[in-house]
Design a protein around this motif. Structure first.
Motif, PDB file in Angstrom:
ATOM      1  N   ARG A  94      31.647  71.419  18.939  1.00  0.00           N
ATOM      2  CA  ARG A  94      31.578  70.060  18.400  1.00  0.00           C
ATOM      3  C   ARG A  94      31.560  68.996  19.487  1.00  0.00           C
ATOM      4  N   ALA A  95      32.263  69.265  20.589  1.00  0.00           N
ATOM      5  CA  ALA A  95      32.385  68.239  21.633  1.00  0.00           C
ATOM      6  C   ALA A  95      31.026  67.857  22.224  1.00  0.00           C
ATOM      7  N   SER A  96      29.960  68.596  21.874  1.00  0.00           N
ATOM      8  CA  SER A  96      28.620  68.222  22.334  1.00  0.00           C
ATOM      9  C   SER A  96      28.262  66.801  21.898  1.00  0.00           C
ATOM     10  N   ALA A 122      37.168  68.828   8.194  1.00  0.00           N
ATOM     11  CA  ALA A 122      35.813  68.274   8.052  1.00  0.00           C
ATOM     12  C   ALA A 122      35.358  67.584   9.340  1.00  0.00           C
ATOM     13  N   ARG A 123      36.245  66.907  10.003  1.00  0.00           N
ATOM     14  CA  ARG A 123      36.015  66.269  11.294  1.00  0.00           C
ATOM     15  C   ARG A 123      34.755  65.385  11.324  1.00  0.00           C
ATOM     16  N   PRO A 124      34.772  64.297  10.584  1.00  0.00           N
ATOM     17  CA  PRO A 124      33.613  63.385  10.589  1.00  0.00           C
ATOM     18  C   PRO A 124      33.449  62.687  11.946  1.00  0.00           C
ATOM     19  N   ILE A 125      32.283  62.056  12.136  1.00  0.00           N
ATOM     20  CA  ILE A 125      32.056  61.292  13.381  1.00  0.00           C
ATOM     21  C   ILE A 125      31.705  59.832  13.057  1.00  0.00           C
ATOM     22  N   ASP A 126      32.110  59.398  11.876  1.00  0.00           N
ATOM     23  CA  ASP A 126      31.771  58.035  11.453  1.00  0.00           C
ATOM     24  C   ASP A 126      32.266  56.965  12.422  1.00  0.00           C
ATOM     25  N   ASP A 161      39.336  52.914  12.727  1.00  0.00           N
ATOM     26  CA  ASP A 161      40.142  53.101  11.515  1.00  0.00           C
ATOM     27  C   ASP A 161      41.252  54.116  11.763  1.00  0.00           C
ATOM     28  N   VAL A 162      40.943  55.108  12.604  1.00  0.00           N
ATOM     29  CA  VAL A 162      41.958  56.100  13.005  1.00  0.00           C
ATOM     30  C   VAL A 162      41.829  56.253  14.518  1.00  0.00           C
ATOM     31  N   PRO A 163      42.944  56.548  15.207  1.00  0.00           N
ATOM     32  CA  PRO A 163      42.809  56.741  16.650  1.00  0.00           C
ATOM     33  C   PRO A 163      42.126  58.075  16.931  1.00  0.00           C
ATOM     34  N   THR A 164      40.846  58.047  17.240  1.00  0.00           N
ATOM     35  CA  THR A 164      40.098  59.281  17.463  1.00  0.00           C
ATOM     36  C   THR A 164      39.866  59.515  18.955  1.00  0.00           C
ATOM     37  N   VAL A 165      40.174  60.729  19.398  1.00  0.00           N
ATOM     38  CA  VAL A 165      40.023  61.069  20.818  1.00  0.00           C
ATOM     39  C   VAL A 165      38.541  61.044  21.202  1.00  0.00           C
ATOM     40  N   ARG A 189      45.328  57.550  22.832  1.00  0.00           N
ATOM     41  CA  ARG A 189      46.103  57.317  24.060  1.00  0.00           C
ATOM     42  C   ARG A 189      46.340  58.600  24.859  1.00  0.00           C
ATOM     43  N   GLU A 190      45.626  59.657  24.516  1.00  0.00           N
ATOM     44  CA  GLU A 190      45.841  60.965  25.139  1.00  0.00           C
ATOM     45  C   GLU A 190      45.611  60.918  26.660  1.00  0.00           C
ATOM     46  N   PRO A 191      46.267  61.804  27.406  1.00  0.00           N
ATOM     47  CA  PRO A 191      46.048  61.877  28.857  1.00  0.00           C
ATOM     48  C   PRO A 191      44.571  62.121  29.226  1.00  0.00           C
ATOM     49  N   ARG A 329      49.317  66.392  10.077  1.00  0.00           N
ATOM     50  CA  ARG A 329      48.807  65.091   9.603  1.00  0.00           C
ATOM     51  C   ARG A 329      47.467  64.712  10.235  1.00  0.00           C
ATOM     52  N   ILE A 330      46.919  65.578  11.119  1.00  0.00           N
ATOM     53  CA  ILE A 330      45.656  65.207  11.777  1.00  0.00           C
ATOM     54  C   ILE A 330      44.477  65.929  11.116  1.00  0.00           C
ATOM     55  N   PHE A 331      44.607  67.232  10.930  1.00  0.00           N
ATOM     56  CA  PHE A 331      43.509  68.003  10.347  1.00  0.00           C
ATOM     57  C   PHE A 331      43.958  68.630   9.025  1.00  0.00           C
ATOM     58  N   GLU A 332      43.044  68.703   8.058  1.00  0.00           N
ATOM     59  CA  GLU A 332      43.454  69.100   6.718  1.00  0.00           C
ATOM     60  C   GLU A 332      43.538  70.613   6.513  1.00  0.00           C
ATOM     61  N   LEU A 373      41.052  78.468  17.827  1.00  0.00           N
ATOM     62  CA  LEU A 373      41.605  78.533  19.186  1.00  0.00           C
ATOM     63  C   LEU A 373      43.135  78.537  19.240  1.00  0.00           C
ATOM     64  N   ARG A 374      43.765  77.512  18.685  1.00  0.00           N
ATOM     65  CA  ARG A 374      45.226  77.419  18.842  1.00  0.00           C
ATOM     66  C   ARG A 374      45.945  78.425  17.929  1.00  0.00           C
ATOM     67  N   ALA A 375      45.310  78.761  16.799  1.00  0.00           N
ATOM     68  CA  ALA A 375      45.867  79.805  15.941  1.00  0.00           C
ATOM     69  C   ALA A 375      45.928  81.119  16.721  1.00  0.00           C
TER      70      ALA A 375
HETATM   71  C1  EPZ Z   1      40.089  66.254  20.000  1.00  0.00           C
HETATM   72  O1  EPZ Z   1      39.195  66.489  18.922  1.00  0.00           O
HETATM   73  C2  EPZ Z   1      40.317  67.577  20.657  1.00  0.00           C
HETATM   74  N1  EPZ Z   1      39.044  68.121  21.135  1.00  0.00           N
HETATM   75  C3  EPZ Z   1      40.966  68.538  19.682  1.00  0.00           C
HETATM   76  O2  EPZ Z   1      41.247  69.722  20.385  1.00  0.00           O
HETATM   77  C4  EPZ Z   1      42.271  67.919  19.168  1.00  0.00           C
HETATM   78  O3  EPZ Z   1      42.841  68.746  18.192  1.00  0.00           O
HETATM   79  C5  EPZ Z   1      42.005  66.537  18.573  1.00  0.00           C
HETATM   80  O4  EPZ Z   1      41.312  65.704  19.555  1.00  0.00           O
HETATM   81  C6  EPZ Z   1      43.253  65.808  18.130  1.00  0.00           C
HETATM   82  O5  EPZ Z   1      44.137  65.679  19.202  1.00  0.00           O
HETATM   83  C7  EPZ Z   1      38.551  67.720  22.291  1.00  0.00           C
HETATM   84  O6  EPZ Z   1      39.111  66.884  22.991  1.00  0.00           O
HETATM   85  C8  EPZ Z   1      37.272  68.340  22.736  1.00  0.00           C
HETATM   86  P1  EPZ Z   1      39.787  63.251  16.798  1.00  0.00           P
HETATM   87  P2  EPZ Z   1      38.430  65.273  18.236  1.00  0.00           P
HETATM   88  O7  EPZ Z   1      38.480  62.553  16.752  1.00  0.00           O
HETATM   89  O8  EPZ Z   1      38.114  64.257  19.248  1.00  0.00           O
HETATM   90  C9  EPZ Z   1      39.491  61.900  12.232  1.00  0.00           C
HETATM   91  C10 EPZ Z   1      41.532  72.077  20.619  1.00  0.00           C
HETATM   92  O9  EPZ Z   1      42.111  73.043  20.059  1.00  0.00           O
HETATM   93  N2  EPZ Z   1      38.200  61.285  12.594  1.00  0.00           N
HETATM   94  O10 EPZ Z   1      40.880  62.627  17.595  1.00  0.00           O
HETATM   95  O11 EPZ Z   1      37.338  65.849  17.424  1.00  0.00           O
HETATM   96  C11 EPZ Z   1      39.444  63.426  12.313  1.00  0.00           C
HETATM   97  O12 EPZ Z   1      38.902  63.998  11.159  1.00  0.00           O
HETATM   98  C12 EPZ Z   1      41.059  70.957  19.782  1.00  0.00           C
HETATM   99  O13 EPZ Z   1      41.314  72.019  21.836  1.00  0.00           O
HETATM  100  C13 EPZ Z   1      37.509  60.522  11.665  1.00  0.00           C
HETATM  101  O14 EPZ Z   1      37.942  60.360  10.532  1.00  0.00           O
HETATM  102  O15 EPZ Z   1      39.570  64.743  17.267  1.00  0.00           O
HETATM  103  C14 EPZ Z   1      40.899  63.741  12.525  1.00  0.00           C
HETATM  104  O16 EPZ Z   1      41.567  63.712  11.294  1.00  0.00           O
HETATM  105  C15 EPZ Z   1      40.510  71.219  18.464  1.00  0.00           C
HETATM  106  N3  EPZ Z   1      36.315  59.960  12.033  1.00  0.00           N
HETATM  107  C16 EPZ Z   1      41.408  62.573  13.375  1.00  0.00           C
HETATM  108  O17 EPZ Z   1      40.453  61.532  13.196  1.00  0.00           O
HETATM  109  C17 EPZ Z   1      35.803  60.081  13.278  1.00  0.00           C
HETATM  110  O18 EPZ Z   1      34.728  59.528  13.551  1.00  0.00           O
HETATM  111  C18 EPZ Z   1      41.529  62.879  14.869  1.00  0.00           C
HETATM  112  O19 EPZ Z   1      40.299  63.465  15.332  1.00  0.00           O
HETATM  113  C19 EPZ Z   1      36.515  60.854  14.230  1.00  0.00           C
HETATM  114  C20 EPZ Z   1      37.713  61.433  13.855  1.00  0.00           C
END
Ligand code: EPZ
Length: 421
Positions: A94-96, A122-126, A161-165, A189-191, A329-332, A373-375
């Protein structure tokens, strides 16, 4: 397919070394697309995900040299670059999607396959797309691809809307070559964000506030290539900390930055662990505890308790004295390890987003299946605790995020071997 066979009960003694961060390396590699010259990333872990991203960038036309022994990746994106990320590669990682911001900012167009859902949610990219649109991108979703064009990105004020990495990273990358200043609010705010900010700053774009909820990026019309050593992997570090509390005799974890796992260390201390962190914050010493106390945790964006560590900590809570709970609370859908831990004798029930773990006195080895992975890491840790033999199948998941985990653990005394089924 490879599997790991573990005979549980051994003490872990000696030093474990933490590799470079996977999740910091990925956005940094895509930052190389922002400049014409040769960028160099050192300390990059030899992991499937890192290789996949390097391959993707190479397929676009960049020159990529990956010296796995030296843990060094050189990328020269002088061009011509085909600004397209095909489904075949994006579906494996996905990180692509992190190529979207840099490609759009530098070449004014990008075509990137939609990542789709994955095992944990689901991990949207909105949020990525909303931010790029605010910066002047025109985005269409056609035939499963994000097709983005721009006549030139311009700085904007964007509130997530949400703090997305990933969203924060993609927009930081895009903003570094945008005209004017971009302000990101409710930013992650991740490292890994702080490490990326260092890279972007070294390329010539000024970045303020990385590590806080407000990040300001002053874009430049051109950027220099970077030379950067990636930050240590805080999730591998955290996984080793849990192993130390399970079986340390003592176990010294070297290289991980204790401040980056403050929430986990706090929880481990609450359940009874003695953890000694040296002054430099880089050597952490742990000893096995008799039986952990029960705990309640909930995952949260950094600096809260990381979703990427709940499965591993749960392996330890399986044998706690009392009933614990883990709220995700982050992933469903991040409780796929529960059914497998129960096969090892744990007593866990999932109710909605919460796992309730009734501590048992011991786990007993059997064959389990890695699901993500983490499982997978959680199952390996459970195998170290369990009586008898545990076989963890489908460990290709593990190879995505842990560099030679079996070999590292064997080096400190674990009875663990990898074999082909
Ligand atoms: C990063 O994923 C990490 N991956 C994940 O690592 C990690 O679990 C996650 O951050 C949370 O810390 C990488 O850094 C490559 P997010 P990312 O966008 O960026 C929602 C591992 O095991 N969201 O911070 O995809 C989303 O659904 C993994 O190494 C939206 O709603 O995570 C989630 O609920 C897997 N819309 C929350 O935000 C968006 O556009 C956080 O997701 C983007 C995200």
């Amino acid at each position: 397919m490879d599997a790991l066979r573990i005979r549980g009960g051994n003490s872990l003694r000696g030093e474990l070394h933490v590799s470079g961060s996977k999740n910091a390396s990925l956005p940094i590699l895509t930052a190389a697309l922002l400049a014409e010259g040769e960028s160099v990333l050192t300390g990059a872990p030899n992991l499937v995900d890192v290789c996949t991203l390097a391959t993707l960038i190479e397929q676009m036309g960049a020159k990529v040299t990956h010296d796995e022994d030296a843990e060094e990746i050189r990328i020269s994106a002088a061009g011509p670059i085909n600004a397209e990320a095909p489904y075949e590669l994006v579906r494996t990682m996905r990180a692509s999607i992190l190529v979207l911001g840099p490609l759009l900012a530098r070449f004014g167009k990008a075509k990137v396959s939609l990542p789709g859902g994955c095992a944990i949610g689901a991990r949207p990219i909105d949020q990525h797309l909303k931010g790029l649109e605010r910066m002047g991108a025109h985005i269409e979703i056609e035939h499963g691809y994000v097709e983005a064009t721009t006549k030139g990105l311009v700085g904007a004020e964007i509130v997530f809307d949400v703090p997305t990495v990933g969203g924060t990273e993609n927009l930081m990358l895009a903003a570094s070559l945008a005209r004017g200043t971009t302000v990101l609010r409710n930013a992650a705010r991740e490292p890994e964000i702080v490490d990326l900010a260092k890279v972007i700053s070294s390329m010539g774009a000024e970045v303020e506030g990385a590590g806080t909820e407000k990040i300001t990026i002053h874009g430049q019309s051109q950027l220099q290539p970077f030379h950067h050593c990636v930050v240590p992997d805080r999730i591998e570090f955290g996984t080793f900390l849990v192993a130390g509390v399970m079986a340390g005799d003592p176990l010294v974890v070297c290289g991980g930055i204790a401040d980056h796992q403050a929430a986990l260390i706090d929880k481990l201390r609450n359940l009874g662990a003695e953890i000694d962190v040296d002054e430099a914050n880089r050597r952490t010493t742990l000893k096995r505890i008799e039986r952990p106390s029960a705990l309640d945790i909930h995952t949260a964006p950094y600096p809260g308790f990381p979703t990427d560590m709940q499965a591993q900590l749960m392996a330890l809570l399986c044998v706690a004295n009392g009933t614990s709970s883990v709220s995700e609370r982050i992933f469903e859908n991040r409780f796929m390890h529960v059914a497998e831990l129960n096969r090892l004798g744990a007593s866990i029930k999932v109710e909605g987003g919460k796992a309730v773990i009734r501590g048992v006195e011991r786990l007993s080895g059997t064959t389990v299946m890695a699901t993500d992975l983490r499982a997978s890491a959680s199952l390996v840790l459970a195998g170290l605790l369990a009586d008898g033999e545990t076989t963890v199948r489908r460990i290709y998941h593990l190879d995505r995020g842990y560099q030679r985990l079996g070999k590292k653990l064997r080096g400190v005394g674990a009875d663990i071997e990898r074999f082909s089924e």
